[in-house]
Design a protein around this motif. Structure first.
Motif, PDB file in Angstrom:
ATOM      1  N   ARG A 137       0.946  -0.942   0.489  1.00  0.00           N
ATOM      2  CA  ARG A 137       0.225   0.431  -0.108  1.00  0.00           C
ATOM      3  C   ARG A 137       0.885   1.385  -0.482  1.00  0.00           C
ATOM      4  NH1 ARG A 137      -0.736   2.992   3.874  1.00  0.00           N
ATOM      5  NH2 ARG A 137      -0.106   1.683   4.933  1.00  0.00           N
ATOM      6  N   VAL A 138       1.924   1.054   0.646  1.00  0.00           N
ATOM      7  CA  VAL A 138       2.758   2.678   1.337  1.00  0.00           C
ATOM      8  C   VAL A 138       3.435   2.503  -0.359  1.00  0.00           C
ATOM      9  CG1 VAL A 138       5.386   3.287   1.286  1.00  0.00           C
ATOM     10  CG2 VAL A 138       3.522   2.213   3.078  1.00  0.00           C
ATOM     11  N   VAL A 139       3.681   2.190  -1.325  1.00  0.00           N
ATOM     12  CA  VAL A 139       4.142   1.465  -2.325  1.00  0.00           C
ATOM     13  C   VAL A 139       3.502   2.258  -3.333  1.00  0.00           C
ATOM     14  CG1 VAL A 139       5.498   0.090  -4.685  1.00  0.00           C
ATOM     15  CG2 VAL A 139       6.481  -0.027  -2.279  1.00  0.00           C
ATOM     16  N   ALA A 140       1.943   1.349  -3.280  1.00  0.00           N
ATOM     17  CA  ALA A 140       0.946   2.393  -4.474  1.00  0.00           C
ATOM     18  C   ALA A 140       1.040   3.640  -4.263  1.00  0.00           C
ATOM     19  CB  ALA A 140      -0.575   1.205  -4.425  1.00  0.00           C
ATOM     20  N   SER A 179       2.926 -10.379  -7.791  1.00  0.00           N
ATOM     21  CA  SER A 179       2.648  -9.129  -8.179  1.00  0.00           C
ATOM     22  C   SER A 179       1.066  -8.635  -8.437  1.00  0.00           C
ATOM     23  CB  SER A 179       2.740  -9.101  -9.964  1.00  0.00           C
ATOM     24  OG  SER A 179       4.138  -9.850  -9.991  1.00  0.00           O
ATOM     25  N   GLU A 180       0.373  -9.672  -8.181  1.00  0.00           N
ATOM     26  CA  GLU A 180      -1.380 -10.278  -8.488  1.00  0.00           C
ATOM     27  C   GLU A 180      -1.785  -9.376  -7.165  1.00  0.00           C
ATOM     28  OE1 GLU A 180      -2.094 -13.802  -8.975  1.00  0.00           O
ATOM     29  OE2 GLU A 180      -2.835 -14.108 -11.209  1.00  0.00           O
ATOM     30  N   ALA A 181      -0.570  -9.539  -5.413  1.00  0.00           N
ATOM     31  CA  ALA A 181      -1.179  -9.172  -4.564  1.00  0.00           C
ATOM     32  C   ALA A 181      -1.041  -7.445  -4.759  1.00  0.00           C
ATOM     33  CB  ALA A 181      -0.541  -9.884  -2.947  1.00  0.00           C
ATOM     34  N   ALA A 182       0.075  -7.023  -5.730  1.00  0.00           N
ATOM     35  CA  ALA A 182       0.582  -6.279  -5.215  1.00  0.00           C
ATOM     36  C   ALA A 182       0.292  -4.881  -6.378  1.00  0.00           C
ATOM     37  CB  ALA A 182       1.832  -5.943  -6.288  1.00  0.00           C
ATOM     38  N   ILE A 183      -0.541  -5.567  -6.964  1.00  0.00           N
ATOM     39  CA  ILE A 183      -2.143  -4.864  -7.722  1.00  0.00           C
ATOM     40  C   ILE A 183      -3.181  -5.006  -6.978  1.00  0.00           C
ATOM     41  CG2 ILE A 183      -3.238  -5.127 -10.026  1.00  0.00           C
ATOM     42  CD1 ILE A 183      -0.455  -6.186 -11.831  1.00  0.00           C
ATOM     43  N   ASN A 184      -3.574  -5.620  -6.389  1.00  0.00           N
ATOM     44  CA  ASN A 184      -4.778  -6.151  -5.716  1.00  0.00           C
ATOM     45  C   ASN A 184      -4.511  -4.426  -4.716  1.00  0.00           C
ATOM     46  OD1 ASN A 184      -6.177  -7.257  -6.792  1.00  0.00           O
ATOM     47  ND2 ASN A 184      -5.378  -9.240  -5.778  1.00  0.00           N
ATOM     48  N   ALA A 185      -3.393  -4.813  -4.791  1.00  0.00           N
ATOM     49  CA  ALA A 185      -3.067  -3.256  -3.098  1.00  0.00           C
ATOM     50  C   ALA A 185      -2.871  -0.911  -3.873  1.00  0.00           C
ATOM     51  CB  ALA A 185      -1.699  -3.726  -2.664  1.00  0.00           C
TER      52      ALA A 185
END
Length: 284
Positions: A137-140, A179-185
């Motif tokens: 989330r921080v990166v997003a 990557s999917e977890a990151a995109i979902n975040a």
């Protein structure tokens, strides 16, 4: 005071110039007392700054600062100690090298957030967001590049977690999941960099297999970072127990990574490896 280093101006998306045409160099600066090959050398912020300037002048495209050792068996120091080590060096480097791309190697969301506030450009997470999902989330929110590395367990347990049915396919599948977890975040596709995690929950032979089949990762949709520098699998091949004496083995791996189209190589010996990659670029 030394003259300011010549730095490479970043592209608009946070990448160094020309990264799509060549393998770029990430220089390692460990702000720790216990990293496997250079622990304690750059713990003082003035020494970390001097090393940053030296690496930039030697060809580093990105600097990677780490204040928590991730070597096998390393003890975790926690958020407060990690920040105590990291922030003085990060702020000093950012002040003296305003155009440099600076990555911070951390798996803790609070450390990532404070590092980005202090001027970091990238976050490099050896856990790929497993250890602290809030980091994604921080990166997003920051919209900065993030390295999602494949690993299992932690520094205490990873050497016991090396069972794979097919190491290349399993690592790729795990990177897709992270990557999917990151995109979902909320992380954008364009922010994500893959790292197969050489030396993290892999045997010597599994590391070599990942390098032999590296195109299975580099021909995918995301840029790939490789971190082979001075690692144990190189020492095993060369029968060389001294990490600092593994430069030529690291250079051989660098050539393979350039041939396979890796986007970034994370190394300690920036000058020699930058020259190696320039020659490799002329060949491939």
């Amino acid at each position: 005071m030394d003259a300011l280093p010549t730095t490479k101006q970043p592209e608009a998306d946070g990448w160094p110039q020309g990264w799509r045409q060549r393998t770029t160099v990430m220089g390692v600066i460990n702000i720790t007392p216990d990293s496997f090959s250079d622990g304690g050398r750059f713990l003082a912020s003035d020494r970390a700054l001097a090393e940053a300037q030296r690496q930039l002048n030697s060809g580093a495209d990105v600097l990677d600062l780490g204040a928590q050792s991730t070597r096998p068996g390393a003890e975790e120091v926690g958020e407060e100690e990690e920040l105590r080590r990291l922030l003085p060096a990060l702020k000093a480097i950012r002040e003296r090298c305003p155009d440099a791309l600076i990555s911070v190697d951390t798996f803790l969301a609070p450390v990532a957030a404070r590092a980005l506030e202090a001027g970091a450009s990238w976050i490099n997470d050896v856990s790929g967001g497993r250890r602290d999902p809030d980091l994604l989330r921080v990166v997003a929110d920051a919209r900065c590049p993030v390295v999602l590395m494949h690993s299992r367990g932690n520094s205490q347990s990873m050497d016991q977690l090396t069972n794979y049915s097919d190491v290349v396919a399993d690592v790729k599948g795990a990177l897709v999941e992270r990557s999917e977890a990151a995109i979902n975040a909320g992380v954008q596709e364009s922010q994500i960099i893959w790292d197969p995690g050489l030396g993290f929950a892999k045997t010597h032979e599994q590391n070599l297999q990942l390098l032999r089949d590296l195109e299975q990762l580099t021909r995918g949709p995301r840029p790939v970072l490789i971190g082979p520098s001075r690692k144990r699998f190189i020492g095993a091949v060369l029968d060389e127990p001294r990490p600092k004496a593994r430069l030529w083995g690291t250079a051989a791996v660098a050539c393979r990574c350039a041939q396979a189209g890796a986007a970034v190589l994370r190394v300690h010996d920036v000058g020699p490896i930058s020259q190696t990659l320039r020659m490799a670029a002329a060949l491939w």
